[in-house]
Write a protein that holds these residues in place. Sequence first.
Motif, PDB file in Angstrom:
ATOM      1  N   ALA A   1      42.079  41.590 -11.546  1.00  0.00           N
ATOM      2  CA  ALA A   1      42.412  40.683 -10.461  1.00  0.00           C
ATOM      3  C   ALA A   1      43.901  40.666 -10.136  1.00  0.00           C
ATOM      4  N   THR A   2      44.726  41.352 -10.902  1.00  0.00           N
ATOM      5  CA  THR A   2      46.160  41.280 -10.708  1.00  0.00           C
ATOM      6  C   THR A   2      46.655  42.458  -9.883  1.00  0.00           C
ATOM      7  N   GLU A   3      47.250  42.142  -8.741  1.00  0.00           N
ATOM      8  CA  GLU A   3      47.833  43.184  -7.895  1.00  0.00           C
ATOM      9  C   GLU A   3      49.261  43.430  -8.360  1.00  0.00           C
ATOM     10  N   LEU A   4      49.597  44.672  -8.590  1.00  0.00           N
ATOM     11  CA  LEU A   4      50.937  45.029  -9.050  1.00  0.00           C
ATOM     12  C   LEU A   4      51.827  45.400  -7.877  1.00  0.00           C
ATOM     13  N   GLN A   5      53.145  45.390  -8.098  1.00  0.00           N
ATOM     14  CA  GLN A   5      54.076  45.825  -7.062  1.00  0.00           C
ATOM     15  C   GLN A   5      54.052  47.336  -6.906  1.00  0.00           C
ATOM     16  N   GLN A   6      53.631  48.040  -7.941  1.00  0.00           N
ATOM     17  CA  GLN A   6      53.571  49.495  -7.871  1.00  0.00           C
ATOM     18  C   GLN A   6      52.520  49.914  -6.846  1.00  0.00           C
ATOM     19  N   THR A   7      52.825  50.972  -6.117  1.00  0.00           N
ATOM     20  CA  THR A   7      51.897  51.461  -5.110  1.00  0.00           C
ATOM     21  C   THR A   7      51.570  52.920  -5.369  1.00  0.00           C
ATOM     22  N   LYS A   8      50.572  53.401  -4.662  1.00  0.00           N
ATOM     23  CA  LYS A   8      50.164  54.799  -4.751  1.00  0.00           C
ATOM     24  C   LYS A   8      49.529  55.187  -3.429  1.00  0.00           C
ATOM     25  N   PRO A   9      49.460  56.488  -3.144  1.00  0.00           N
ATOM     26  CA  PRO A   9      48.769  56.919  -1.930  1.00  0.00           C
ATOM     27  C   PRO A   9      47.283  56.555  -2.012  1.00  0.00           C
ATOM     28  N   TYR A  10      46.706  56.237  -0.878  1.00  0.00           N
ATOM     29  CA  TYR A  10      45.290  55.897  -0.794  1.00  0.00           C
ATOM     30  C   TYR A  10      44.438  57.085  -1.223  1.00  0.00           C
ATOM     31  N   GLU A  11      43.403  56.808  -2.007  1.00  0.00           N
ATOM     32  CA  GLU A  11      42.409  57.805  -2.384  1.00  0.00           C
ATOM     33  C   GLU A  11      41.048  57.244  -2.009  1.00  0.00           C
ATOM     34  N   PHE A  12      40.126  58.130  -1.643  1.00  0.00           N
ATOM     35  CA  PHE A  12      38.780  57.697  -1.292  1.00  0.00           C
ATOM     36  C   PHE A  12      38.236  56.809  -2.407  1.00  0.00           C
ATOM     37  N   GLY A  13      37.742  55.645  -2.035  1.00  0.00           N
ATOM     38  CA  GLY A  13      37.196  54.706  -3.015  1.00  0.00           C
ATOM     39  C   GLY A  13      38.110  53.535  -3.303  1.00  0.00           C
ATOM     40  N   ASP A  14      39.410  53.657  -2.972  1.00  0.00           N
ATOM     41  CA  ASP A  14      40.327  52.536  -3.153  1.00  0.00           C
ATOM     42  C   ASP A  14      39.940  51.420  -2.184  1.00  0.00           C
ATOM     43  N   ALA A  15      40.070  50.181  -2.624  1.00  0.00           N
ATOM     44  CA  ALA A  15      39.756  49.041  -1.771  1.00  0.00           C
ATOM     45  C   ALA A  15      40.834  48.879  -0.706  1.00  0.00           C
TER      46      ALA A  15
ATOM     47  N   ALA B   1      41.429  46.320   0.815  1.00  0.00           N
ATOM     48  CA  ALA B   1      42.041  45.002   0.602  1.00  0.00           C
ATOM     49  C   ALA B   1      43.345  45.113  -0.170  1.00  0.00           C
ATOM     50  N   ASN B   2      43.547  46.219  -0.906  1.00  0.00           N
ATOM     51  CA  ASN B   2      44.770  46.422  -1.685  1.00  0.00           C
ATOM     52  C   ASN B   2      45.840  47.153  -0.894  1.00  0.00           C
TER      53      ASN B   2
ATOM     54  N   SER C   1      52.432  51.219   4.839  1.00  0.00           N
ATOM     55  CA  SER C   1      51.512  52.106   5.545  1.00  0.00           C
ATOM     56  C   SER C   1      51.921  52.260   7.012  1.00  0.00           C
ATOM     57  N   LEU C   2      52.316  51.154   7.641  1.00  0.00           N
ATOM     58  CA  LEU C   2      52.766  51.228   9.046  1.00  0.00           C
ATOM     59  C   LEU C   2      54.058  52.026   9.177  1.00  0.00           C
TER      60      LEU C   2
ATOM     61  N   LYS D   1      46.780  57.357  10.055  1.00  0.00           N
ATOM     62  CA  LYS D   1      45.853  58.303   9.439  1.00  0.00           C
ATOM     63  C   LYS D   1      45.748  57.965   7.963  1.00  0.00           C
ATOM     64  N   ALA D   2      44.741  58.521   7.315  1.00  0.00           N
ATOM     65  CA  ALA D   2      44.523  58.252   5.882  1.00  0.00           C
ATOM     66  C   ALA D   2      45.754  58.623   5.061  1.00  0.00           C
ATOM     67  N   GLU D   3      46.459  59.665   5.469  1.00  0.00           N
ATOM     68  CA  GLU D   3      47.643  60.109   4.710  1.00  0.00           C
ATOM     69  C   GLU D   3      48.791  59.103   4.764  1.00  0.00           C
ATOM     70  N   ASP D   4      48.751  58.169   5.719  1.00  0.00           N
ATOM     71  CA  ASP D   4      49.787  57.145   5.847  1.00  0.00           C
ATOM     72  C   ASP D   4      49.566  55.960   4.917  1.00  0.00           C
ATOM     73  N   ILE D   5      48.346  55.772   4.480  1.00  0.00           N
ATOM     74  CA  ILE D   5      47.969  54.539   3.780  1.00  0.00           C
ATOM     75  C   ILE D   5      48.461  54.539   2.335  1.00  0.00           C
ATOM     76  N   ILE D   6      49.069  53.415   1.973  1.00  0.00           N
ATOM     77  CA  ILE D   6      49.559  53.149   0.620  1.00  0.00           C
ATOM     78  C   ILE D   6      48.814  51.915   0.119  1.00  0.00           C
ATOM     79  N   VAL D   7      48.373  51.946  -1.132  1.00  0.00           N
ATOM     80  CA  VAL D   7      47.685  50.793  -1.720  1.00  0.00           C
ATOM     81  C   VAL D   7      48.411  50.336  -2.976  1.00  0.00           C
TER      82      VAL D   7
END
Length: 85
Positions: A23-37, A39-40, A46-47, A63-69
């Motif tokens: 349940a804990t969202e971290l400040q660390q981010t990563k590129p979006y991968e298929f299956g990532d929520a 909501a994160n 990303s914008l 595009k999907a390549e822009d998204i960071i979660v």
Amino acid sequence: MIFEQMQASRSGRHQGAIVGEGATELQQTKPYEFGDAVANMDIPSSLVNAMLRTRGETPVRMKAEDIIVHRRATTRSARRPCCST
């Protein structure tokens, strides 16, 4: 009629292999991968990625390549059980 024949059973809290995401969202981010929520999603980052990629074109199309979660911290119950020998 169907439920008349059912007997009471003990209530759950049974152990499963995986309970769910932490349940804990971290400040660390990563590129979006298929299956990532989604909501994160880190919306500001990303914008910015989409705007840099399109170099000021409007409208900005993401595009999907822009998204960071955001990474999620998993709790002990959310990890797969492990054993040691």
